[in-house]
Design an enzyme around this catalytic site. Structure first.
Site, PDB file in Angstrom:
ATOM      1  N   LYS A 175      -5.638  -0.826   0.060  1.00 46.29           N
ATOM      2  CA  LYS A 175      -6.115  -1.986  -0.704  1.00 46.29           C
ATOM      3  C   LYS A 175      -5.038  -3.062  -0.735  1.00 46.29           C
ATOM      4  CE  LYS A 175      -3.352  -1.632  -4.475  1.00 46.29           C
ATOM      5  NZ  LYS A 175      -2.395  -2.676  -4.898  1.00 46.29           N
ATOM      6  N   PRO A 235       1.787   2.170   5.215  1.00 53.01           N
ATOM      7  CA  PRO A 235       3.197   2.258   4.815  1.00 53.01           C
ATOM      8  C   PRO A 235       3.352   2.823   3.404  1.00 53.01           C
ATOM      9  CG  PRO A 235       2.764   0.165   5.885  1.00 53.01           C
ATOM     10  CD  PRO A 235       1.426   0.823   5.692  1.00 53.01           C
ATOM     11  N   ILE A 236       4.453   3.551   3.192  1.00 52.56           N
ATOM     12  CA  ILE A 236       4.694   4.239   1.919  1.00 52.56           C
ATOM     13  C   ILE A 236       5.437   3.319   0.951  1.00 52.56           C
ATOM     14  CG2 ILE A 236       5.884   6.216   0.862  1.00 52.56           C
ATOM     15  CD1 ILE A 236       5.446   7.686   3.556  1.00 52.56           C
ATOM     16  N   ALA A 281       4.462   0.673  -0.676  1.00 55.56           N
ATOM     17  CA  ALA A 281       4.318  -0.644  -0.057  1.00 55.56           C
ATOM     18  C   ALA A 281       3.336  -1.557  -0.771  1.00 55.56           C
ATOM     19  CB  ALA A 281       3.892  -0.471   1.401  1.00 55.56           C
ATOM     20  N   GLY A 307      -1.456   3.662  -0.889  1.00 59.28           N
ATOM     21  CA  GLY A 307      -1.683   4.730   0.078  1.00 59.28           C
ATOM     22  C   GLY A 307      -1.861   6.091  -0.569  1.00 59.28           C
ATOM     23  N   GLY A 308      -1.014   6.417  -1.538  1.00 56.71           N
ATOM     24  CA  GLY A 308      -1.138   7.700  -2.221  1.00 56.71           C
ATOM     25  C   GLY A 308      -2.403   7.785  -3.042  1.00 56.71           C
ATOM     26  N   SER A 309      -2.786   6.684  -3.681  1.00 56.81           N
ATOM     27  CA  SER A 309      -3.984   6.671  -4.527  1.00 56.81           C
ATOM     28  C   SER A 309      -5.252   6.846  -3.708  1.00 56.81           C
ATOM     29  CB  SER A 309      -4.055   5.358  -5.315  1.00 56.81           C
ATOM     30  OG  SER A 309      -2.995   5.266  -6.239  1.00 56.81           O
ATOM     31  N   ASP A 354      -4.586   3.383 -10.107  1.00 57.86           N
ATOM     32  CA  ASP A 354      -5.274   2.762  -8.972  1.00 57.86           C
ATOM     33  C   ASP A 354      -6.392   3.635  -8.400  1.00 57.86           C
ATOM     34  OD1 ASP A 354      -3.897   0.393  -8.944  1.00 57.86           O
ATOM     35  OD2 ASP A 354      -2.482   0.983  -7.384  1.00 57.86           O
TER      36      ASP A 354
END
Length: 278
Positions: free
Chosen positions: A8, A91-92, A94, A98-100, A133
């Site tokens: 997102k 990308p981590i 960032a 990404g994790g969510s 998120d």
């Protein structure tokens, strides 16, 4: 079972005040983009979760939101053993969640794989336990996010924006930014949403992220990246979330192509993306 976990961006992000529980009350416009991680999920017979990924930073399984999603649901089935392969493209640390998105897609996948029949409300409540998120990704729609991000009002974006996403490898902790964030409450997101719904190109220039003040003071080289994007005639360049990713919005195909060609070899991650709004 394979699942795509879309990233997102925040087209607008305001901080209203810091709550008594330590969280910040926010008001944001969030939308998914075509950049995604891929999850491959298969059952195993050992009752455990095994995660393989192409990123060493994610080797600590107990800190992984995929593990935490599995841990929330594992007691609902007799044999919860899974082998999960995560192909990480986002990308981590960032500002792209990404994790969510990995967590949300894991919850939805396990709901299907294990026939748990959890409602959307049930998934929302589980997601809220793990991160602010996460509920956004159950909607699969653009949305205004309020509260700490869990109060969501979906809407349609009717504007064809061409987006160039840049990340130079800088990783920023959201906590670092939030701890230094001031109260603002100056962005009229209702007006911005109406512009997006009514295809008004002029609304793009009014996108704003109040976290930029904190991030650019601590990481001035990111401000330089943002400012350089205007040399390629973008309509707006903005930090996503708490950074460090920066996205530039174009309407002209030649302009975004020129920007991409000039920057692709300059930064660690440069990619053209589109909105995913359904």
């Amino acid at each position: 079972m394979e699942r795509k976990c879309y990233a997102k961006i925040n087209l607008s992000l305001d901080s209203l005040y810091k709550r008594e529980d330590g969280y910040h009350e926010i008001d944001s416009i969030m939308t998914r983009i075509s950049l995604y991680d891929k999850l491959i999920i298969n059952k195993n017979k050992n009752g455990k979760l095994n995660i393989k990924t192409n990123k060493k930073e994610l080797d600590n399984i107990s800190d992984n939101l995929i593990y935490k999603a599995w841990d929330l649901l594992k007691d609902k089935v007799e044999d919860p053993g899974l082998d999960i392969v995560l192909e990480k493209n986002i990308p981590i640390a960032a500002g792209l969640a990404g994790g969510s998105t990995n967590c949300a897609e894991t919850l939805m996948a396990l709901n299907d794989l294990w026939n748990l029949n959890l409602s959307m409300e049930g998934l929302f409540n589980l997601g809220k336990k793990l991160g602010a998120d996460i509920p956004f990704f159950f909607l699969k729609k653009s949305a205004r996010a309020q509260g700490i991000g869990e109060i969501l009002t979906p809407f349609d974006i009717n504007l064809d924006m061409k987006i160039l996403l840049i990340n130079d490898g800088t990783q920023i902790s959201s906590k670092f930014v939030y701890d230094r964030l001031k109260d603002y409450g100056t962005i009229d997101n209702i007006k911005l949403i109406k512009g997006l719904e009514n295809s008004r190109k002029s609304v793009v220039k009014k996108f704003e992220n109040v976290m930029e003040d904190v991030v650019y003071e601590a990481y001035p080289h990111l401000r330089e990246i943002r400012d350089s994007l205007y040399n390629f005639k973008c309509e707006k360049a903005l930090l996503s979330g708490s950074g460090a990713s920066i996205f530039a919005i174009f309407f002209d195909e030649d302009d975004i192509s020129k920007a991409y060609e000039n920057l692709i070899n300059k930064y660690k991650f440069v990619e053209r993306v589109s909105l995913i709004d359904d």
